[in-house]
Design an enzyme around this catalytic site. Sequence first.
Site, PDB file in Angstrom:
ATOM      1  N   ASP A 137       0.620  -1.242   0.003  1.00  0.00           N
ATOM      2  CA  ASP A 137      -0.100   0.201   0.037  1.00  0.00           C
ATOM      3  C   ASP A 137       1.076   1.145  -0.071  1.00  0.00           C
ATOM      4  OD1 ASP A 137      -2.460  -1.615   0.291  1.00  0.00           O
ATOM      5  OD2 ASP A 137      -1.760  -1.805   2.410  1.00  0.00           O
ATOM      6  N   HIS A 140      -3.895  -1.187  -6.859  1.00  0.00           N
ATOM      7  CA  HIS A 140      -3.201  -0.020  -7.348  1.00  0.00           C
ATOM      8  C   HIS A 140      -4.164   0.936  -7.635  1.00  0.00           C
ATOM      9  CE1 HIS A 140       0.910  -2.458  -7.961  1.00  0.00           C
ATOM     10  NE2 HIS A 140       0.448  -2.447  -6.813  1.00  0.00           N
TER      11      HIS A 140
END
EC number: 6.3.4.4
Length: 431
Positions: free
Chosen positions: A13, A41
């Site tokens: 992340d 993403h």
Amino acid sequence: MANVVIVGAQWGDEGKGKVVDIYTEHADDVVRFQGGNNAGHTLVVGEETTILHLIPSGILHEGKRCIIGNGVVLDPKVFLEEIGQLKKKGYLKDDKQLVIDGNAHIIMPYHKALDIAREQKSGARKIGTTGRGIGPTYEDKVARRGIRVMDLVHPDTFVRKVKEMLPEKNFYLEQYLGGEPLSEEAIVEEYSVYARELAKYVDRASLLLNRSIAEGRNVLFEGAQGALLDIDHGTYPYVTSSSTVAGGACTGSGVGPTVIDEVVGIVKAYVTRVGEGPFPTELHDEMGEKLRSEGHEFGSTTGRPRRTGWFDAVAMREAVRISGMTGLALTKMDVLNGLDTINVCTAYSYQGELLEDFPHDLDILKECKPVYEQVEGWQVDLEGATSFETLPPKAQAYLRKIEEVSGCPVVLVSIGPRRDQTIQLKNPFDK
């Protein structure tokens, strides 16, 4: 010509999607080499946000070939849904832009059922899986009984393998985990539809990539998750099921290590983690909540709130070492706007001993306390900064501190989610 690997340098992340999107401008091929749709993403182009879980982020750039390598585990339903989403937005006008390696393994319904049932049975000892069947699919791959993309597109082979596998999976699911059995007929019917749609994308990634490299084309290798979640080098067992370090780019796509020129680690200006596992700099106070709120720290795949903490240079040095990182891309620096002071963890304290290296023994790591150095914060917004020199002096000092404590130069700084909110200090494709 340059070949660049992008990997997460923390627990995932970190903002890899945006950085890959920026670097795709210089690449001809963009490759996903590990993981599955447990990754998420997020890409912001203008006012439009696109979240991709499987297809390489480079797909938003017309004419860039995007490849899903042999190291990826593929959920065909998610894959086809992403294609539909992209085409609806006007992307992927030419199907030749997208390739799946035939050796990539397929996530089956029983993999997802087992993943969820195991977590439920584990209770307090759960790993924190996304429940998407990633781990069980890699288990079957390593046990040499998985179903690959090339098997799926050959109906007779696919049916035979399902017949071989399903009785055992159902027995385990019912008798040990207390789940419901799955129907062979329903699986074959559903996946036969996927096979017909997938067939046109199947090719040999290794051949295509090595030909590209021989022709002097630029290749960008897009990693998922982060180095500290690596199956071998991460905080085991609180890890993912694939190789998330830079070396995974070679094994997961079929290229040799000598073709890799640069390795860029993506790192937040602070640290986050989703799920279980040790996190030495984790904040349980108002500052932790502020970072979560200002940074919108909720998983793009699961929606789960992320745990937040100060920048951890001990963990960072470990990530730099195991991936051979040549540069860092620092993201979400704007989240730290307005803070009077910022803490940077430079070592751990364990039973009176100062540790500068990241412990692999979880019993030790769980007891480690962060040793902080304080850095002055900046009180002005970073919006409008276009170079290192136009950043506030205290923001410049923070970047230099990150370089000093991690032992790796910062090559890119992200000061917001948009493409134009990016400062490039060095382009890894420039040789």
